[in-house]
Design an enzyme around this catalytic site. Structure first.
Site, PDB file in Angstrom:
ATOM      1  CG  PHE A 130      -5.013   5.831  -0.740  1.00 42.06           C
ATOM      2  CD1 PHE A 130      -6.019   6.794  -0.566  1.00 42.06           C
ATOM      3  CD2 PHE A 130      -4.231   5.487   0.371  1.00 42.06           C
ATOM      4  CE1 PHE A 130      -6.227   7.395   0.674  1.00 42.06           C
ATOM      5  CE2 PHE A 130      -4.435   6.074   1.606  1.00 42.06           C
ATOM      6  CZ  PHE A 130      -5.427   7.039   1.763  1.00 42.06           C
ATOM      7  CG  PHE A 152       3.496   8.643  -4.640  1.00 41.29           C
ATOM      8  CD1 PHE A 152       3.124   8.713  -3.306  1.00 41.29           C
ATOM      9  CD2 PHE A 152       3.703   9.833  -5.333  1.00 41.29           C
ATOM     10  CE1 PHE A 152       2.968   9.932  -2.673  1.00 41.29           C
ATOM     11  CE2 PHE A 152       3.559  11.067  -4.706  1.00 41.29           C
ATOM     12  CZ  PHE A 152       3.180  11.118  -3.368  1.00 41.29           C
ATOM     13  CB  ALA A 166       4.905   0.606  -3.993  1.00 41.65           C
ATOM     14  CD  GLU A 167       1.636  -4.912  -6.859  1.00 42.11           C
ATOM     15  OE1 GLU A 167       0.725  -5.114  -6.038  1.00 42.11           O
ATOM     16  OE2 GLU A 167       1.425  -4.780  -8.081  1.00 42.11           O
ATOM     17  CB  THR A 201       6.110   2.344   4.530  1.00 40.16           C
ATOM     18  OG1 THR A 201       5.348   1.854   5.630  1.00 40.16           O
ATOM     19  CG2 THR A 201       7.004   1.206   4.052  1.00 40.16           C
ATOM     20  CG  ASP A 202       4.995   3.198   9.812  1.00 41.77           C
ATOM     21  OD1 ASP A 202       4.642   2.435   8.881  1.00 41.77           O
ATOM     22  OD2 ASP A 202       4.221   3.533  10.733  1.00 41.77           O
ATOM     23  CD  GLU A 203       3.622  -1.970   6.922  1.00 43.84           C
ATOM     24  OE1 GLU A 203       4.005  -3.060   6.501  1.00 43.84           O
ATOM     25  OE2 GLU A 203       2.439  -1.601   6.874  1.00 43.84           O
ATOM     26  CE1 TYR A 231       4.433  -1.908   0.633  1.00 44.36           C
ATOM     27  CE2 TYR A 231       4.320  -1.923   3.033  1.00 44.36           C
ATOM     28  CZ  TYR A 231       4.319  -1.224   1.839  1.00 44.36           C
ATOM     29  OH  TYR A 231       4.220   0.146   1.848  1.00 44.36           O
ATOM     30  CE  LYS A 238       7.635   1.563  -0.097  1.00 44.88           C
ATOM     31  NZ  LYS A 238       7.318   2.361  -1.331  1.00 44.88           N
ATOM     32  N   PRO A 262     -13.821  -8.750   9.506  1.00 50.08           N
ATOM     33  CG  PRO A 262     -12.615  -9.270   7.578  1.00 50.08           C
ATOM     34  CD  PRO A 262     -13.731  -8.412   8.072  1.00 50.08           C
ATOM     35  CG  ASP A 296      -2.617 -12.376  14.115  1.00 47.73           C
ATOM     36  OD1 ASP A 296      -2.958 -11.406  13.413  1.00 47.73           O
ATOM     37  OD2 ASP A 296      -1.917 -12.247  15.140  1.00 47.73           O
ATOM     38  NE  ARG A 297      -1.592  -8.343   7.488  1.00 45.56           N
ATOM     39  CZ  ARG A 297      -1.681  -7.024   7.307  1.00 45.56           C
ATOM     40  NH1 ARG A 297      -0.822  -6.205   7.888  1.00 45.56           N
ATOM     41  NH2 ARG A 297      -2.618  -6.521   6.552  1.00 45.56           N
ATOM     42  N   GLY A 339       3.118 -13.355  10.835  1.00 48.65           N
ATOM     43  CA  GLY A 339       4.178 -12.351  11.067  1.00 48.65           C
ATOM     44  C   GLY A 339       3.648 -10.961  11.373  1.00 48.65           C
TER      45      GLY A 339
HETATM   46  P1  NAD Z   1      -1.816   1.914  -3.937  1.00 50.85           P
HETATM   47  O1  NAD Z   1      -1.663   0.429  -3.974  1.00 50.85           O
HETATM   48  O2  NAD Z   1      -3.149   2.496  -3.665  1.00 50.85           O
HETATM   49  O3  NAD Z   1      -1.303   2.528  -5.320  1.00 50.85           O
HETATM   50  C1  NAD Z   1      -0.139   2.083  -5.954  1.00 50.85           C
HETATM   51  C2  NAD Z   1      -0.117   2.634  -7.387  1.00 50.85           C
HETATM   52  O4  NAD Z   1       1.117   2.209  -7.995  1.00 50.85           O
HETATM   53  C3  NAD Z   1      -1.258   2.109  -8.268  1.00 50.85           C
HETATM   54  O5  NAD Z   1      -1.816   3.162  -9.023  1.00 50.85           O
HETATM   55  C4  NAD Z   1      -0.573   1.093  -9.187  1.00 50.85           C
HETATM   56  O6  NAD Z   1      -1.201   0.967 -10.457  1.00 50.85           O
HETATM   57  C5  NAD Z   1       0.825   1.688  -9.298  1.00 50.85           C
HETATM   58  N1  NAD Z   1       1.838   0.672  -9.639  1.00 50.85           N
HETATM   59  C6  NAD Z   1       2.022  -0.544  -9.053  1.00 50.85           C
HETATM   60  N2  NAD Z   1       3.030  -1.201  -9.666  1.00 50.85           N
HETATM   61  C7  NAD Z   1       3.487  -0.382 -10.644  1.00 50.85           C
HETATM   62  C8  NAD Z   1       4.534  -0.499 -11.606  1.00 50.85           C
HETATM   63  N3  NAD Z   1       5.284  -1.600 -11.693  1.00 50.85           N
HETATM   64  N4  NAD Z   1       4.735   0.533 -12.453  1.00 50.85           N
HETATM   65  C9  NAD Z   1       3.971   1.655 -12.390  1.00 50.85           C
HETATM   66  N5  NAD Z   1       2.977   1.809 -11.513  1.00 50.85           N
HETATM   67  C10 NAD Z   1       2.735   0.808 -10.641  1.00 50.85           C
HETATM   68  O7  NAD Z   1      -0.738   2.398  -2.866  1.00 50.85           O
HETATM   69  P2  NAD Z   1      -0.778   3.649  -1.864  1.00 50.85           P
HETATM   70  O8  NAD Z   1      -1.406   3.230  -0.591  1.00 50.85           O
HETATM   71  O9  NAD Z   1      -1.278   4.850  -2.584  1.00 50.85           O
HETATM   72  O10 NAD Z   1       0.789   3.823  -1.561  1.00 50.85           O
HETATM   73  C11 NAD Z   1       1.601   4.675  -2.367  1.00 50.85           C
HETATM   74  C12 NAD Z   1       3.016   4.664  -1.829  1.00 50.85           C
HETATM   75  O11 NAD Z   1       3.046   5.100  -0.475  1.00 50.85           O
HETATM   76  C13 NAD Z   1       3.667   3.282  -1.834  1.00 50.85           C
HETATM   77  O12 NAD Z   1       5.025   3.437  -2.205  1.00 50.85           O
HETATM   78  C14 NAD Z   1       3.552   2.814  -0.384  1.00 50.85           C
HETATM   79  O13 NAD Z   1       4.582   1.914  -0.057  1.00 50.85           O
HETATM   80  C15 NAD Z   1       3.683   4.133   0.350  1.00 50.85           C
HETATM   81  N6  NAD Z   1       3.035   4.203   1.670  1.00 50.85           N
HETATM   82  C16 NAD Z   1       1.729   3.872   1.834  1.00 50.85           C
HETATM   83  C17 NAD Z   1       1.121   4.009   3.086  1.00 50.85           C
HETATM   84  C18 NAD Z   1      -0.346   3.675   3.295  1.00 50.85           C
HETATM   85  O14 NAD Z   1      -0.822   3.751   4.427  1.00 50.85           O
HETATM   86  N7  NAD Z   1      -1.110   3.340   2.275  1.00 50.85           N
HETATM   87  C19 NAD Z   1       1.868   4.487   4.165  1.00 50.85           C
HETATM   88  C20 NAD Z   1       3.214   4.808   3.970  1.00 50.85           C
HETATM   89  C21 NAD Z   1       3.781   4.689   2.719  1.00 50.85           C
HETATM   90  O1  TDX Z   2      -9.191  -7.411   7.123  1.00 52.31           O
HETATM   91  C1  TDX Z   2      -8.319  -6.898   7.849  1.00 52.31           C
HETATM   92  N1  TDX Z   2      -8.345  -7.142   9.188  1.00 52.31           N
HETATM   93  C2  TDX Z   2      -7.412  -6.651  10.060  1.00 52.31           C
HETATM   94  O2  TDX Z   2      -7.477  -6.909  11.267  1.00 52.31           O
HETATM   95  C3  TDX Z   2      -7.259  -6.054   7.332  1.00 52.31           C
HETATM   96  C4  TDX Z   2      -7.180  -5.739   5.866  1.00 52.31           C
HETATM   97  C5  TDX Z   2      -6.332  -5.549   8.218  1.00 52.31           C
HETATM   98  N2  TDX Z   2      -6.386  -5.847   9.528  1.00 52.31           N
HETATM   99  C6  TDX Z   2      -5.346  -5.287  10.440  1.00 52.31           C
HETATM  100  C7  TDX Z   2      -3.918  -5.600  10.048  1.00 52.31           C
HETATM  101  C8  TDX Z   2      -3.160  -4.389  10.543  1.00 52.31           C
HETATM  102  O3  TDX Z   2      -2.815  -4.563  11.912  1.00 52.31           O
HETATM  103  O4  TDX Z   2      -5.443  -3.872  10.369  1.00 52.31           O
HETATM  104  C9  TDX Z   2      -4.160  -3.240  10.435  1.00 52.31           C
HETATM  105  C10 TDX Z   2      -3.968  -2.380   9.193  1.00 52.31           C
HETATM  106  O5  TDX Z   2      -3.879  -3.271   8.084  1.00 52.31           O
HETATM  107  P1  TDX Z   2      -3.655  -2.735   6.583  1.00 52.31           P
HETATM  108  O6  TDX Z   2      -4.735  -1.754   6.241  1.00 52.31           O
HETATM  109  O7  TDX Z   2      -3.480  -3.930   5.716  1.00 52.31           O
HETATM  110  O8  TDX Z   2      -2.314  -1.875   6.723  1.00 52.31           O
HETATM  111  P2  TDX Z   2      -0.835  -2.243   7.218  1.00 52.31           P
HETATM  112  O9  TDX Z   2      -0.565  -3.684   7.103  1.00 52.31           O
HETATM  113  O10 TDX Z   2      -0.637  -1.597   8.555  1.00 52.31           O
HETATM  114  O11 TDX Z   2       0.036  -1.461   6.093  1.00 52.31           O
HETATM  115  C11 TDX Z   2      -0.359  -0.124   5.658  1.00 52.31           C
HETATM  116  O12 TDX Z   2       0.399   0.856   6.293  1.00 52.31           O
HETATM  117  C12 TDX Z   2       1.736   1.022   5.891  1.00 52.31           C
HETATM  118  C13 TDX Z   2      -0.287   0.027   4.143  1.00 52.31           C
HETATM  119  O13 TDX Z   2      -1.023  -1.001   3.508  1.00 52.31           O
HETATM  120  C14 TDX Z   2       1.142   0.034   3.666  1.00 52.31           C
HETATM  121  O14 TDX Z   2       1.202   0.273   2.263  1.00 52.31           O
HETATM  122  C15 TDX Z   2       1.887   1.116   4.385  1.00 52.31           C
HETATM  123  O15 TDX Z   2       3.249   1.082   4.048  1.00 52.31           O
END
Ligand code: NAD
Ligand code: TDX
Length: 337
Positions: free
Chosen positions: A12, A82, A84-85, A126-128, A151, A155, A206, A273-274, A276
Site C-alpha cells: 500500500f 518499507f 514489513a508484515e 510506526t506510532d504503534e 506486530y 517494529k 465488524p 474485541d481484538r 490487547g
Molecule cells: P503492506 O502490508 O500493504 O505492504 C507490505 C509490503 O512488504 C508488501 O508488498 C509485501 O509483499 C512486502 N513484504 C513483506 N514481507 C517481505 C519480505 N520478507 N521481503 C520483501 N518484501 C516483503 O504494508 P503498508 O501498510 O504499505 O506498510 C508499509 C510500511 O509502513 C510498513 O513498514 C509498516 O510497518 C509501516 N507503516 C504502516 C502504516 C499504515 O497505516 N499502514 C502506518 C505507519 C507505518
Molecule cells: O475489522 C476491523 N474492525 C475494527 O474495529 C478491523 C480490521 C479493525 N478494527 C479496529 C482496530 C483498530 O482500533 O480499527 C482500528 C484500525 O485497525 P487496523 O486498520 O487494523 O489498523 P491498526 O491496528 O491501527 O494498525 C495500522 O496502523 C499502524 C496499520 O495496520 C499498521 O501497519 C500501522 O503501523
C-alpha cells in the site's frame, strides 16, 4: 543520480510512494525489492513499471545473498525500508513471520548497508511502537517505546536495532514513525477499505469492542511526502513522528463511510474485541513541522471522499484480492467473533 534500494513497494504505502516519487523526480534510480506476499501486488505499480529509473526484483529482504547482489549490481548508496508484515490481527493469529521479516529482514538490510557504506538508511516505522495512550496526551519522539502487539513489538525491535547501528557503527540512519494511513491501494484487511468493501458487498461491518478506540488518520501521500523530506533533509540519527492530527473513533469512521455510501447503521455489528487492543494513538508532529518545514496538505473529509470514490471505481482491483487467499483469512479472523 541517487541509487536507492526501496523495499516492500508492491504494498500500500510503498506503491503510492513510488508512483509519486518517480513522477516527480528523475534524479533517483530505484530498485524495489518485494517478496510479493499476500499484501504485495504488482498491479499497484502499473503507472511506473516501464520507467527507465526503476527496477523490480521479486525477493525476500531476509535473503542475504540476494540483498548483497542488489547492492553490488546497482551500486546502492541509499536504503528506504518499507517492507514489513503490517497487519496487527495477523500478528495475533501467528507472530513468527513478523519477527522474521520485520526484525531479521531489517538486520539483513543493515548488515549490507554497513558493508557497502550507505549514505542514508531510512527505516519506515510506526506510532504503534509507543504503545497506547489514555484519553489525553500525544506521542512525541521521546515517549518511551512500549509496544503491545507482536506486530508493534517487531517494529520496535527493528527501530532499536537501527538506532544501535547508528550508535555503534556510526551508520547514517533516520527513522520515521507515522500514524494510521488511508488512501487508494490499501489492502482490504485494514479498517477503512474493509468497511468500504463490506458495505458495497452488503456484508456486516465488524467493529471490535465498543468501537471507541481512537486512531490518528493521515492521507498516504502526506506520509510519503514526509518520508521523502526526512530522506533528503532529516538529521542523521534522529526519529521523526508523522501525523495529521485527525483523531477519530472507529465508530465515527464507519458511520462516515456508511453515510457517504448511503447505507444505514444497522449494517454495523459489534464483535469480540481484538486481544490487547490499543485504546488510543495520537501523534505530536511538531518536530518535523518545525525542523523540516513539513505539514500535511490533504484535508481529511476530502481525502476520505476521494478514497471511497477510488474503491467505488476500482472494484476489479479489490474483487481479485477478496476472492483469493483473503477469503480464508476473513473466515478465520471473523468466525466466532
Ligand atoms: P503492506 O502490508 O500493504 O505492504 C507490505 C509490503 O512488504 C508488501 O508488498 C509485501 O509483499 C512486502 N513484504 C513483506 N514481507 C517481505 C519480505 N520478507 N521481503 C520483501 N518484501 C516483503 O504494508 P503498508 O501498510 O504499505 O506498510 C508499509 C510500511 O509502513 C510498513 O513498514 C509498516 O510497518 C509501516 N507503516 C504502516 C502504516 C499504515 O497505516 N499502514 C502506518 C505507519 C507505518
Ligand atoms: O475489522 C476491523 N474492525 C475494527 O474495529 C478491523 C480490521 C479493525 N478494527 C479496529 C482496530 C483498530 O482500533 O480499527 C482500528 C484500525 O485497525 P487496523 O486498520 O487494523 O489498523 P491498526 O491496528 O491501527 O494498525 C495500522 O496502523 C499502524 C496499520 O495496520 C499498521 O501497519 C500501522 O503501523
Amino acid at each position: 543520480m541517487k541509487n536507492i534500494l526501496v523495499t516492500g513497494c508492491a504494498g500500500f504505502i510503498g506503491s503510492n510512494f513510488l508512483n509519486y516519487i518517480l513522477k516527480e523526480r528523475d534524479d533517483v534510480f530505484i530498485v524495489n525489492l518485494d517478496k510479493l506476499t499476500y499484501a504485495g501486488n504488482l498491479e499497484n505499480l502499473k503507472p511506473i513499471e516501464n520507467n527507465k529509473n526503476y527496477r523490480f526484483i521479486k525477493g525476500d529482504i531476509t535473503n542475504v545473498e540476494l540483498v548483497d547482489y542488489i547492492f553490488t549490481k546497482y551500486s546502492i548508496k541509499y536504503v528506504i525500508n518499507f517492507a514489513a508484515e503490517s497487519h496487527v490481527d495477523r500478528s495475533i493469529l501467528g507472530s513468527s513471520v513478523f519477527y522474521q521479516t520485520n526484525v531479521m529482514g531489517t538486520n539483513v538490510l543493515l548488515e549490507a548497508a554497513r558493508r557497502y557504506n550507505v549514505e542514508k538508511f531510512l527505516q519506515v516505522s510506526t506510532d504503534e511502537v509507543y504503545g497506547s495512550l489514555g484519553a489525553t496526551g500525544l506521542f512525541t519522539e521521546s515517549t518511551p517505546i512500549s509496544p503491545n502487539s507482536p506486530y508493534s513489538s517487531s517494529k520496535a525491535a527493528a527501530d532499536l536495532m537501527v538506532q544501535a547501528f547508528h550508535h555503534t557503527y556510526g551508520m547514517p540512519i533516520v527513522i520515521t514513525r507515522c500514524s494510521n494511513n488511508y488512501g487508494p491501494l490499501q489492502f482490504p484487511e485494514k479498517l477503512i477499505p474493509l468497511m468500504i468493501i463490506n458495505t458495497l458487498n452488503g456484508k456486516k461491518l465488524p467493529i471490535y469492542g465498543d468501537g471507541l478506540n481512537v486512531r490518528d488518520w493521515i492521507y498516504v501521500i502526506d506520509h510519503n511526502k514526509a518520508v521523502e523530506l526526512v530522506f533528503e533533509k532529516g538529521k542523521i540519527g534522529e526519529v521523526y513522528n508523522i501525523g495529521a492530527s485527525r483523531e477519530m473513533t472507529n465508530v465515527e469512521i464507519v458511520k462516515l463511510i456508511l453515510n457517504k455510501l448511503g447505507k444505514g447503521e444497522e449494517m454495523i455489528e459489534y464483535v469480540k474485541d481484538r486481544p490487547g487492543h490499543d485504546r488510543r494513538y495520537a501523534i505530536d508532529s511538531s518536530k518535523i513541522q518545525n525542523e523540516l518545514g513539513w505539514k500535511p496538505s490533504f484535508q481529511f473529509e476530502q481525502a476520505m471522499e476521494y478514497t471511497i470514490d477510488w474503491y467505488l471505481s476500482n472494484k476489479n482491483w479489490w474483487d481479485r484480492i477478496i476472492s483469493g487467499e483473503y477469503q480464508k483469512y476473513y473466515e478465520v479472523q471473523y468466525r466466532n467473533r
